[in-house]
Write an enzyme that holds these catalytic residues in place. Structure first.
Site, PDB file in Angstrom:
ATOM      1  N   SER A 138       0.819  -1.216   0.000  1.00 55.14           N
ATOM      2  CA  SER A 138       0.000   0.000   0.000  1.00 55.14           C
ATOM      3  C   SER A 138       0.852   1.266   0.000  1.00 55.14           C
ATOM      4  CB  SER A 138      -0.882  -0.013   1.254  1.00 55.14           C
ATOM      5  OG  SER A 138      -1.409   1.265   1.499  1.00 55.14           O
ATOM      6  N   TYR A 163      -2.071  -0.037  10.077  1.00 57.94           N
ATOM      7  CA  TYR A 163      -2.221  -0.636   8.740  1.00 57.94           C
ATOM      8  C   TYR A 163      -0.925  -0.472   7.940  1.00 57.94           C
ATOM      9  CZ  TYR A 163      -3.827  -1.140   3.896  1.00 57.94           C
ATOM     10  OH  TYR A 163      -3.956  -1.522   2.578  1.00 57.94           O
TER      11      TYR A 163
HETATM   12  N1  LIG Z   1      -8.371  -0.805  -2.399  1.00 63.16           N
HETATM   13  C1  LIG Z   1      -7.304  -0.021  -2.248  1.00 63.16           C
HETATM   14  O1  LIG Z   1      -7.321   1.161  -2.588  1.00 63.16           O
HETATM   15  C2  LIG Z   1      -6.032  -0.583  -1.697  1.00 63.16           C
HETATM   16  C3  LIG Z   1      -4.943   0.300  -1.529  1.00 63.16           C
HETATM   17  C4  LIG Z   1      -3.749  -0.197  -1.018  1.00 63.16           C
HETATM   18  C5  LIG Z   1      -3.636  -1.534  -0.701  1.00 63.16           C
HETATM   19  N2  LIG Z   1      -4.712  -2.364  -0.848  1.00 63.16           N
HETATM   20  C6  LIG Z   1      -4.538  -3.776  -0.501  1.00 63.16           C
HETATM   21  O2  LIG Z   1      -5.017  -4.566  -1.578  1.00 63.16           O
HETATM   22  C7  LIG Z   1      -5.620  -5.750  -1.080  1.00 63.16           C
HETATM   23  C8  LIG Z   1      -7.040  -5.884  -1.598  1.00 63.16           C
HETATM   24  O3  LIG Z   1      -7.793  -4.748  -1.193  1.00 63.16           O
HETATM   25  P1  LIG Z   1      -9.347  -4.583  -1.517  1.00 63.16           P
HETATM   26  O4  LIG Z   1      -9.633  -3.144  -1.592  1.00 63.16           O
HETATM   27  O5  LIG Z   1      -9.717  -5.492  -2.630  1.00 63.16           O
HETATM   28  O6  LIG Z   1      -9.960  -5.113  -0.147  1.00 63.16           O
HETATM   29  P2  LIG Z   1     -11.107  -6.197   0.135  1.00 63.16           P
HETATM   30  O7  LIG Z   1     -11.393  -6.099   1.601  1.00 63.16           O
HETATM   31  O8  LIG Z   1     -12.231  -6.021  -0.829  1.00 63.16           O
HETATM   32  O9  LIG Z   1     -10.361  -7.557  -0.180  1.00 63.16           O
HETATM   33  C9  LIG Z   1      -9.629  -8.274   0.787  1.00 63.16           C
HETATM   34  C10 LIG Z   1     -10.194  -9.683   0.837  1.00 63.16           C
HETATM   35  O10 LIG Z   1      -9.410 -10.423   1.782  1.00 63.16           O
HETATM   36  C11 LIG Z   1     -10.282 -11.226   2.534  1.00 63.16           C
HETATM   37  N3  LIG Z   1      -9.664 -11.503   3.833  1.00 63.16           N
HETATM   38  C12 LIG Z   1      -9.429 -10.600   4.820  1.00 63.16           C
HETATM   39  N4  LIG Z   1      -8.899 -11.225   5.877  1.00 63.16           N
HETATM   40  C13 LIG Z   1      -8.777 -12.532   5.553  1.00 63.16           C
HETATM   41  C14 LIG Z   1      -8.301 -13.681   6.229  1.00 63.16           C
HETATM   42  N5  LIG Z   1      -7.860 -13.618   7.502  1.00 63.16           N
HETATM   43  N6  LIG Z   1      -8.312 -14.877   5.589  1.00 63.16           N
HETATM   44  C15 LIG Z   1      -8.786 -14.967   4.319  1.00 63.16           C
HETATM   45  N7  LIG Z   1      -9.271 -13.917   3.621  1.00 63.16           N
HETATM   46  C16 LIG Z   1      -9.258 -12.706   4.237  1.00 63.16           C
HETATM   47  C17 LIG Z   1     -11.550 -10.424   2.677  1.00 63.16           C
HETATM   48  O11 LIG Z   1     -12.685 -11.227   2.961  1.00 63.16           O
HETATM   49  C18 LIG Z   1     -11.650  -9.736   1.313  1.00 63.16           C
HETATM   50  O12 LIG Z   1     -12.449 -10.467   0.421  1.00 63.16           O
HETATM   51  C19 LIG Z   1      -5.523  -5.663   0.428  1.00 63.16           C
HETATM   52  O13 LIG Z   1      -4.358  -6.359   0.823  1.00 63.16           O
HETATM   53  C20 LIG Z   1      -5.367  -4.188   0.703  1.00 63.16           C
HETATM   54  O14 LIG Z   1      -4.686  -3.956   1.907  1.00 63.16           O
HETATM   55  C21 LIG Z   1      -5.895  -1.908  -1.337  1.00 63.16           C
END
Ligand SMILES: NC(=O)c1ccc[n+]([C@@H]2O[C@H](COP(=O)([O-])OP(=O)(O)OC[C@H]3O[C@@H](n4cnc5c(N)ncnc54)[C@H](O)[C@@H]3O)[C@@H](O)[C@H]2O)c1
Length: 340
Positions: A138, A163
């Site tokens: 991130s 985070y």
């Molecule tokens: N969306 C953004 O702008 C953004 C920015 C920076 C980083 N990220 C990173 O990208 C990744 C995806 O983000 P997103 O926006 O799609 O989030 P999201 O919450 O939609 O997707 C994360 C998924 O991981 C699953 N999950 C969480 N904890 C879990 C566990 N203990 N075991 C199994 N599954 C688990 C959740 O159920 C979810 O479906 C994440 O790692 C997030 O930190 C996202």
């Protein structure tokens, strides 16, 4: 679209989520086999994640090339049986507790899932001989970065949320596996990703809901905070290129952003015009954990991943709003159907 030389089996952790489900779709489209592990937790409505997975199941090759393992990446037994039951060529590790602000409320949960969970995946991958690892990091790792735009070799010793700390720890865990066991890693620093299926609590989606419903849109500080917003299809391009990169070996961190900043108040104006409605602004004080600016220098990703963001914010917001309206119409139709 470039096709991989050979189709592969990719384990996508968090594949039921926003970014993960888009990545899985693209991997299925290009002929890969995809196994998703996801625990469908209630950070936001799990029904949304079920609908994301239903799209993957109904992919033209979903029956043959898509598999879902429902469970937690902190469950070592489940991970072991998942890795023993299939031969994965690569791992795309996206499962995490996401979001800066909620991490201030539950730091232990964020460390448990994002640090211990990441270590578990890397350990099981090592045991099973899977050497290609792509990690969803991130932009928050930069904290209040002194120079803008942010470059991958800028110092990242001043994170300002649990985070951010947990994401930096994931990058460092991946590095130690690279050095110790030769695991090839690409760590991708995503810059605020948006588009269809965006998490409902993220700014663009939440603001669109509030504007649509005529409710107050919270603006922290004076609205001059700037963010680099990245359309999800651009991020997926970067992820796919990173899987190719990691398959060739090495350890590398890449920024994936649009490399342009938008002020919060400009973002609201764009949403107002796409929705055709005025926002009611609800002014609030600055929030702890929030950074004043995120801004990606993407020259490394351009040079080494041929990454080239294609969707500017104006176009991306229009596409988001189109999806948002269709989705709301579907939900309210389904609710009426259910009552009738
Ligand atoms: N969306 C953004 O702008 C953004 C920015 C920076 C980083 N990220 C990173 O990208 C990744 C995806 O983000 P997103 O926006 O799609 O989030 P999201 O919450 O939609 O997707 C994360 C998924 O991981 C699953 N999950 C969480 N904890 C879990 C566990 N203990 N075991 C199994 N599954 C688990 C959740 O159920 C979810 O479906 C994440 O790692 C997030 O930190 C996202």
């Amino acid at each position: 679209m470039t096709l991989p030389t050979t189709a592969r089996h990719v384990l996508v952790t968090g594949g039921a989520g926003f970014i993960g489900s888009h990545c899985c779709e693209r991997l299925l489209d290009r002929g890969d086999t995809v196994t998703v592990i996801d625990d469908f937790n209630d950070f936001y409505d799990p029904a949304i994640k079920r609908r994301n997975v239903a799209l993957l199941v109904s992919h033209r090759d979903g029956a043959r090339r898509f598999r879902l393992v429902e469970g937690d990446i902190r469950d070592r037994k489940l991970l072991r049986s998942t890795f023993d039951g299939a031969r994965f060529d690569a791992i795309l590790h996206l499962a995490a507790m996401a979001g800066v602000r909620p991490s201030l409320e539950k730091p232990d949960l964020y460390f448990d899932v994002n640090v211990v969970g990441t270590s578990n995946i890397l350990e099981e991958a090592r045991r099973a001989g899977v050497r290609t690892f792509v990690f969803g990091s991130s932009s928050s790792v930069y904290g209040v970065n002194e120079s803008v735009p942010f470059r991958e070799d800028d110092p990242v010793e001043k994170p300002i949320s649990p985070y951010a700390v947990s994401k930096r720890a994931g990058e460092l865990l991946a590095y130690s596996h690279h050095r110790l066991y030769g695991t090839s890693c690409a760590c991708l620093r995503f810059f605020t990703v948006y588009g269809p299926r965006q998490r409902p609590e993220m700014a663009i989606h939440r603001f669109a809901t509030l504007i649509e419903e005529g409710r107050g849109v919270p603006v922290y500080g004076d609205g001059s905070a700037k963010r680099d917003f990245t359309f999800v299809s651009d991020v997926v391009d970067g992820v796919v290129a990173a899987l190719e990169f990691a398959a060739r070996g090495g350890y590398r961190i890449f920024n994936l952003g649009e490399s342009r900043t938008v002020e919060l108040r400009e973002l609201i104006t764009l949403l107002e015009s796409a929705l055709g409605k005025r926002a009611v602004i609800d002014r609030r004080p600055d929030q702890a954990g929030d950074v004043p600016i995120t801004f990606a220098d993407v020259s490394r990703a351009r040079a080494e991943l041929a990454y080239c963001p294609r969707v500017p914010i104006e176009e991306g917001i229009r596409r988001f709003v189109e999806w948002f309206r269709a989705e709301r119409a579907d939900r309210s139709g389904a609710a009426r159907g259910g009552r009738g």
